[in-house]
Design a protein around this motif. Structure first.
Motif, short mmCIF file in Angstrom:
data_model
loop_
_atom_site.label_atom_id
_atom_site.label_comp_id
_atom_site.label_asym_id
_atom_site.label_seq_id
_atom_site.Cartn_x
_atom_site.Cartn_y
_atom_site.Cartn_z
N GLY A 150 8.03 55.99 27.73
CA GLY A 150 8.50 55.20 29.05
C GLY A 150 10.71 55.75 29.42
N HIS A 151 10.35 56.55 29.08
CA HIS A 151 11.96 57.12 30.06
C HIS A 151 11.67 57.21 31.69
N PRO A 152 12.91 56.13 32.51
CA PRO A 152 12.45 56.31 33.49
C PRO A 152 12.26 57.32 34.54
N TRP A 153 12.51 58.33 33.67
CA TRP A 153 12.49 59.84 34.39
C TRP A 153 11.59 60.47 34.00
N GLU A 154 10.60 60.28 33.03
CA GLU A 154 9.59 61.21 32.97
C GLU A 154 8.83 61.43 33.73
N GLY A 155 8.22 63.28 33.87
CA GLY A 155 7.55 63.47 35.37
C GLY A 155 8.43 63.74 36.32
N VAL A 156 10.02 63.66 36.27
CA VAL A 156 10.56 64.09 37.08
C VAL A 156 11.64 65.50 37.43
N GLN A 157 10.88 65.89 38.88
CA GLN A 157 11.84 67.35 38.50
C GLN A 157 13.26 67.22 38.95
N PHE A 158 14.34 68.11 38.57
CA PHE A 158 15.78 67.77 39.26
C PHE A 158 16.55 69.00 39.62
N ALA A 159 16.65 69.08 41.00
CA ALA A 159 17.41 70.57 41.23
C ALA A 159 18.60 70.82 41.09
N ALA A 160 18.38 72.44 40.51
CA ALA A 160 19.69 72.94 40.39
C ALA A 160 21.61 72.11 40.84
N SER A 161 20.77 72.81 42.37
CA SER A 161 21.91 71.97 42.74
C SER A 161 21.84 70.89 43.69
N TRP A 162 22.16 70.36 44.58
CA TRP A 162 21.87 69.85 46.00
C TRP A 162 21.35 70.42 46.89
N GLY A 163 20.77 70.15 47.44
CA GLY A 163 19.45 71.34 48.78
C GLY A 163 18.75 72.64 47.89
N SER A 164 19.18 72.36 46.34
CA SER A 164 18.41 73.69 46.08
C SER A 164 17.09 73.42 45.38
N ARG A 165 15.78 74.30 46.06
CA ARG A 165 15.32 74.19 45.27
C ARG A 165 14.59 74.57 43.60
N ASP A 166 15.76 75.26 42.88
CA ASP A 166 15.49 75.59 41.80
C ASP A 166 15.35 74.37 40.89
N VAL A 167 14.80 74.72 39.68
CA VAL A 167 14.70 72.88 39.10
C VAL A 167 15.21 73.11 38.37
N LEU A 168 15.88 72.65 37.54
CA LEU A 168 16.77 72.31 35.72
C LEU A 168 16.08 72.23 35.19
N ASP A 169 16.02 72.70 34.00
CA ASP A 169 15.11 73.18 32.68
C ASP A 169 16.00 71.92 31.89
N VAL A 170 15.85 70.31 31.60
CA VAL A 170 16.37 69.42 31.52
C VAL A 170 15.37 68.95 30.08
N THR A 171 16.63 68.47 29.40
CA THR A 171 15.73 67.05 28.52
C THR A 171 15.80 65.75 28.49
N LEU A 172 15.04 65.02 28.07
CA LEU A 172 15.78 63.37 28.58
C LEU A 172 16.62 62.91 27.36
N VAL A 173 16.96 61.88 27.41
CA VAL A 173 17.46 61.38 25.91
C VAL A 173 17.67 59.85 27.01
N ARG A 174 17.88 59.10 25.09
CA ARG A 174 18.28 58.18 25.65
C ARG A 174 18.79 57.90 26.74
N PRO A 175 19.27 56.58 27.70
CA PRO A 175 19.92 56.35 28.50
C PRO A 175 20.98 55.10 28.05
N ASP A 176 21.33 55.94 27.23
CA ASP A 176 22.76 54.20 26.32
C ASP A 176 23.99 54.75 26.75
N ALA A 177 24.20 56.80 27.02
CA ALA A 177 25.57 56.74 26.61
C ALA A 177 26.49 56.37 28.23
N VAL A 178 28.03 56.25 28.78
CA VAL A 178 28.13 55.92 29.32
C VAL A 178 29.39 57.55 29.58
N ALA A 179 28.85 58.34 30.69
CA ALA A 179 30.35 59.09 30.56
C ALA A 179 31.28 58.24 31.38
#
Length: 343
Positions: free
Chosen positions: A270-299
């Motif tokens: 139930g991670h809120p970003w399941e199935g979401v694709q992330f652009a490699a940069s603003w306006g780019s069509r390239d997609v990042l290959d990401v690993t979802l993590v538990r969203p509790d760490a603050v940067a």
């Protein structure tokens, strides 16, 4: 015989710096200008009867069909003129500058451009003059080109959409601009220019300094692995409690990656970003290959002032450290990225 400039002309560029350069003890010194969050644009007025007004982007494309309001307004300008500056878009409904609106203007086809111009009129901030009366001025020092630009605005009593970029030779004033005036949407820093330098086409002879602020965001995904993260994908909660993407970091240094790795946990169901694709940069069509993590760490991150409507950083932010003393509920909400705290 006079040299006539015609597109494409490679504009002079700026190299990035962290601090405002101090003028040398001798010589003509430095001029400091506002750095606007717009698109670079060169304006060419006709240099011969029957010629057209041409608008050229930084990369050499001609976009006058996308900005018919600027073409019409060029009737205020003399023939045989080339200006260098930034084009901005004013959102009449919001009563503010809009980078998203500018993107729409720049991508408009000729048939749609007039309607967009009515809702998002263009503004042009001129900061250099490359040709006047059909004679190129590239070899003149900046101090003389600036004088001629000021004379042009005064003699023609130019009004909107034409604006003369503010300039100062006082370093203390430049610091004040960087610290205070960049709170105004549409201003992201300053540019320093040697007063005695010619206009060097395609060369990085100026210096740009962007204001950077410190803020916090939630780590929702990474590239790389849990033990060796490469960069962080960041989010903030909106008013409905949904985790919305607000940006990504630059590549982590090895010591930063080790620090972050010790606080990452794999995402549960139930991670809120399941199935979401992330652009490699603003306006780019390239997609990042990401690993979802538990969203509790603050940067804690350092970001410039280029923020889209809704609070998304257009440029990668810099990771500073993990805030182990903070939880996700302590992070500013989505839409507050444009109001970060100072360092």
């Amino acid at each position: 015989m006079a040299v006539v400039l015609r597109p494409p002309v490679a504009p002079m560029l700026a190299q990035a710096a962290e601090t405002i350069p101090v003028p040398p003890r001798s010589g003509p010194g430095l001029g400091y200008e506002y750095k606007f969050d717009g698109h670079r644009l060169l304006v060419f007025t006709p240099d011969r009867p029957g010629g057209r007004v041409l608008l050229q982007t930084r990369r050499g494309a001609l976009v006058q069909d996308a900005f018919p309001d600027l073409v019409t307004a060029a009737a205020q300008l003399p023939d045989g003129l080339v200006l260098d500056g930034e084009v901005l878009a004013w959102d009449l409904e919001a009563g503010a500058l809009s980078f998203e609106g500018l993107q729409r203007r720049a991508a408009a086809r000729a048939r749609n451009a007039p309607a967009l111009a009515a809702r998002l009129p263009a503004l042009y901030v001129a900061f250099d003059i490359l040709m006047a009366d059909g004679t190129e001025l590239l070899t003149l020092p900046y101090v003389e080109r600036r004088r001629r630009l000021e004379v042009l605005f005064a003699a023609r009593a130019l009004t909107s959409p034409w604006t003369l970029c503010p300039m100062t030779t006082d370093t203390a004033t430049a610091r004040e601009w960087l610290e205070s005036w960049t709170d105004v949407p549409g201003l992201e820093g300053i540019v320093a220019k040697p007063m005695g330098a010619p206009y060097l086409t395609g060369r990085r002879g100026w210096t740009k300094i962007k204001r950077r602020d410190t803020s916090e965001a939630i780590v929702g995904a990474i590239t790389g692995t849990l033990t060796h993260p490469q960069l962080l994908v960041l989010g903030r909660h909106d008013t409905d409690g949904r985790l919305r993407t607000v940006g990504r970091t630059t590549t982590l240094r090895p010591e930063q990656a080790r620090q972050v790795a010790g606080h990452l946990a794999p995402a549960g169901p139930g991670h809120p970003w399941e199935g979401v694709q992330f652009a490699a940069s603003w306006g780019s069509r390239d997609v990042l290959d990401v690993t979802l993590v538990r969203p509790d760490a603050v940067a804690e991150i350092s970001a410039d002032r280029a923020v889209d409507h809704g609070g998304v950083w257009r440029h990668p932010v810099r990771f500073k450290r993990l805030r182990v003393d903070m939880g996700p509920g302590d992070v500013p909400g989505f839409g507050e990225a444009s109001r970060p705290r100072r360092p």
